[in-house]
Design a protein around this motif. Structure first.
Motif, PDB file in Angstrom:
ATOM      1  N   ASN A   1       0.560  -0.999  -0.199  1.00 48.51           N
ATOM      2  CA  ASN A   1      -0.299  -0.060   0.308  1.00 48.51           C
ATOM      3  C   ASN A   1       0.554   1.400   0.113  1.00 48.51           C
ATOM      4  O   ASN A   1       0.616   2.278  -0.823  1.00 48.51           O
ATOM      5  CB  ASN A   1      -0.663  -0.257   1.221  1.00 48.51           C
ATOM      6  CG  ASN A   1      -2.549   1.180   1.153  1.00 48.51           C
ATOM      7  OD1 ASN A   1      -2.028   1.984   0.029  1.00 48.51           O
ATOM      8  ND2 ASN A   1      -3.524   1.133   2.001  1.00 48.51           N
TER       9      ASN A   1
ATOM     10  N   GLU B   1       1.023   3.971  -2.725  1.00 45.58           N
ATOM     11  CA  GLU B   1       1.015   5.781  -2.467  1.00 45.58           C
ATOM     12  C   GLU B   1       2.042   6.651  -2.535  1.00 45.58           C
ATOM     13  O   GLU B   1       1.707   7.905  -2.687  1.00 45.58           O
ATOM     14  CB  GLU B   1       0.338   5.512  -1.097  1.00 45.58           C
ATOM     15  CG  GLU B   1      -0.656   4.409  -0.623  1.00 45.58           C
ATOM     16  CD  GLU B   1      -2.568   5.452  -0.887  1.00 45.58           C
ATOM     17  OE1 GLU B   1      -2.302   6.312  -1.226  1.00 45.58           O
ATOM     18  OE2 GLU B   1      -3.170   4.617  -1.094  1.00 45.58           O
TER      19      GLU B   1
ATOM     20  N   GLU C   1      -8.202   5.092   5.044  1.00 43.69           N
ATOM     21  CA  GLU C   1      -8.981   5.019   3.006  1.00 43.69           C
ATOM     22  C   GLU C   1     -10.302   4.206   2.752  1.00 43.69           C
ATOM     23  O   GLU C   1     -10.262   4.612   2.187  1.00 43.69           O
ATOM     24  CB  GLU C   1      -7.661   4.050   2.808  1.00 43.69           C
ATOM     25  CG  GLU C   1      -6.147   4.803   2.477  1.00 43.69           C
ATOM     26  CD  GLU C   1      -5.436   3.398   1.894  1.00 43.69           C
ATOM     27  OE1 GLU C   1      -5.200   1.846   2.872  1.00 43.69           O
ATOM     28  OE2 GLU C   1      -5.298   3.833   0.740  1.00 43.69           O
TER      29      GLU C   1
ATOM     30  N   GLU D   1      -7.898   0.015  -5.222  1.00 49.62           N
ATOM     31  CA  GLU D   1      -7.910   0.528  -3.660  1.00 49.62           C
ATOM     32  C   GLU D   1      -8.803  -0.069  -3.329  1.00 49.62           C
ATOM     33  O   GLU D   1      -8.869  -0.780  -2.011  1.00 49.62           O
ATOM     34  CB  GLU D   1      -8.790   1.653  -3.622  1.00 49.62           C
ATOM     35  CG  GLU D   1      -7.869   3.216  -3.426  1.00 49.62           C
ATOM     36  CD  GLU D   1      -6.388   3.249  -2.379  1.00 49.62           C
ATOM     37  OE1 GLU D   1      -6.830   2.853  -1.423  1.00 49.62           O
ATOM     38  OE2 GLU D   1      -6.065   4.090  -2.127  1.00 49.62           O
TER      39      GLU D   1
ATOM     40  N   HIS E   1      -6.607  -2.553  -1.809  1.00 48.21           N
ATOM     41  CA  HIS E   1      -5.831  -2.346  -0.195  1.00 48.21           C
ATOM     42  C   HIS E   1      -6.988  -2.193   0.530  1.00 48.21           C
ATOM     43  O   HIS E   1      -6.749  -2.795   2.629  1.00 48.21           O
ATOM     44  CB  HIS E   1      -6.102  -0.859  -0.445  1.00 48.21           C
ATOM     45  CG  HIS E   1      -5.293   0.189  -1.133  1.00 48.21           C
ATOM     46  ND1 HIS E   1      -4.277   1.026  -1.994  1.00 48.21           N
ATOM     47  CD2 HIS E   1      -3.847  -0.904  -2.057  1.00 48.21           C
ATOM     48  CE1 HIS E   1      -3.264   1.301  -2.134  1.00 48.21           C
ATOM     49  NE2 HIS E   1      -3.603  -0.666  -2.657  1.00 48.21           N
TER      50      HIS E   1
HETATM   51 FE   FE2 Z   1      -4.121   3.081  -0.697  1.00 43.11          FE
END
Ligand code: FE2
Ligand code: FE2
Length: 238
Positions: free
Chosen positions: A73, A77, A143, A190, A193
């Protein structure tokens, strides 16, 4: 607290991550000349530093399985190297740039008091309180969305994903749709994630830490809500 009660308590926090002022931002009721206040505070309070906040969780965590999810992650990012192609904070700035805002304001942003308080909560949660709270507050709270339950229950409402041409910033503020690169990237990467966030928290946080994680998440949503209320007031939303 058993695993089921833990999950329910975390889902309840996420379902309360909704502020009554938000429809004003998505329906065009925030005057265009005040919208920069919202974007600047979001940038300064967490978006600019999100990879660093994740990194704080990473360095505290003794569990390699969790660190691997955090590293993936964090890498995405910070670099966009797995999907977005550019750092996510940099992609965010496409939005104010596309709206013709003065980016200098973003580089010198001063947080309003409620944003400072919310940021204080994020810093405490990621620096001083151990990896379980740091992981939960970054990957679940920051998130995540109010629609997390859909991950576990397909009959629960999914996060709406209208075509980008219908995005409120495009419809109401004339943002060129190509400037929504961050939204497009998030739709691509995402989802992974989200799944990793719940795996880290539900499968790896020790049972003895569950209550403290829930308490930190609850404190975070309280600080977030005060922050969102103050941003709404600054933007002229009653
Ligand atoms: Fe993320
Ligand atoms: Fe991101």
């Amino acid at each position: 607290m058993d695993r089921e009660a833990f999950r329910e308590a975390l889902l309840a926090v996420m379902e309360s991550k909704e502020h009554p002022s938000w429809p004003a931002f998505t329906s065009g009721r925030v005057p265009a000349d005040r919208l920069h206040l919202h974007l600047e505070q979001e940038w300064g309070v967490y978006i600019r530093d999100f990879p660093v906040l994740l990194g704080r969780a990473y360095v505290q965590c003794p569990l390699p399985e969790v660190r691997r999810d955090l590293a993936e992650n964090l890498y995405e990012e910070e670099t966009g190297g797995l999907g977005a192609g550019r750092p996510h904070p940099e992609l965010f700035l496409e939005i104010p740039a596309g709206l013709g805002m003065d980016l200098q304001r973003f580089h010198q942003v001063r947080l309003i008091p409620e944003a400072q308080a919310y940021r204080g909560q994020l810093d405490a949660a990621t620096v001083q309180q151990g990896w379980p709270i740091a992981v939960a507050v970054t990957t679940l709270f920051l998130e995540g969305t109010p629609h997390e339950r859909h991950l576990f229950d397909p009959s629960a409402p999914a996060r709406p994903e209208p075509p980008l041409e219908d995005h409120p910033l495009v419809r109401h503020y004339k943002l060129p749709v190509e400037r929504l690169a961050l939204v497009r990237a998030h739709r691509d990467v995402e989802g992974g994630h989200r799944i990793a966030a719940w795996r880290m928290v539900l499968d790896h946080v020790p049972a003895t830490d569950r209550a403290a994680v829930v308490a930190a998440m609850e404190a975070t949503v309280v600080a977030w809500s005060a922050y969102r209320g103050a941003v709404a007031s600054a933007c002229g939303v009653q």
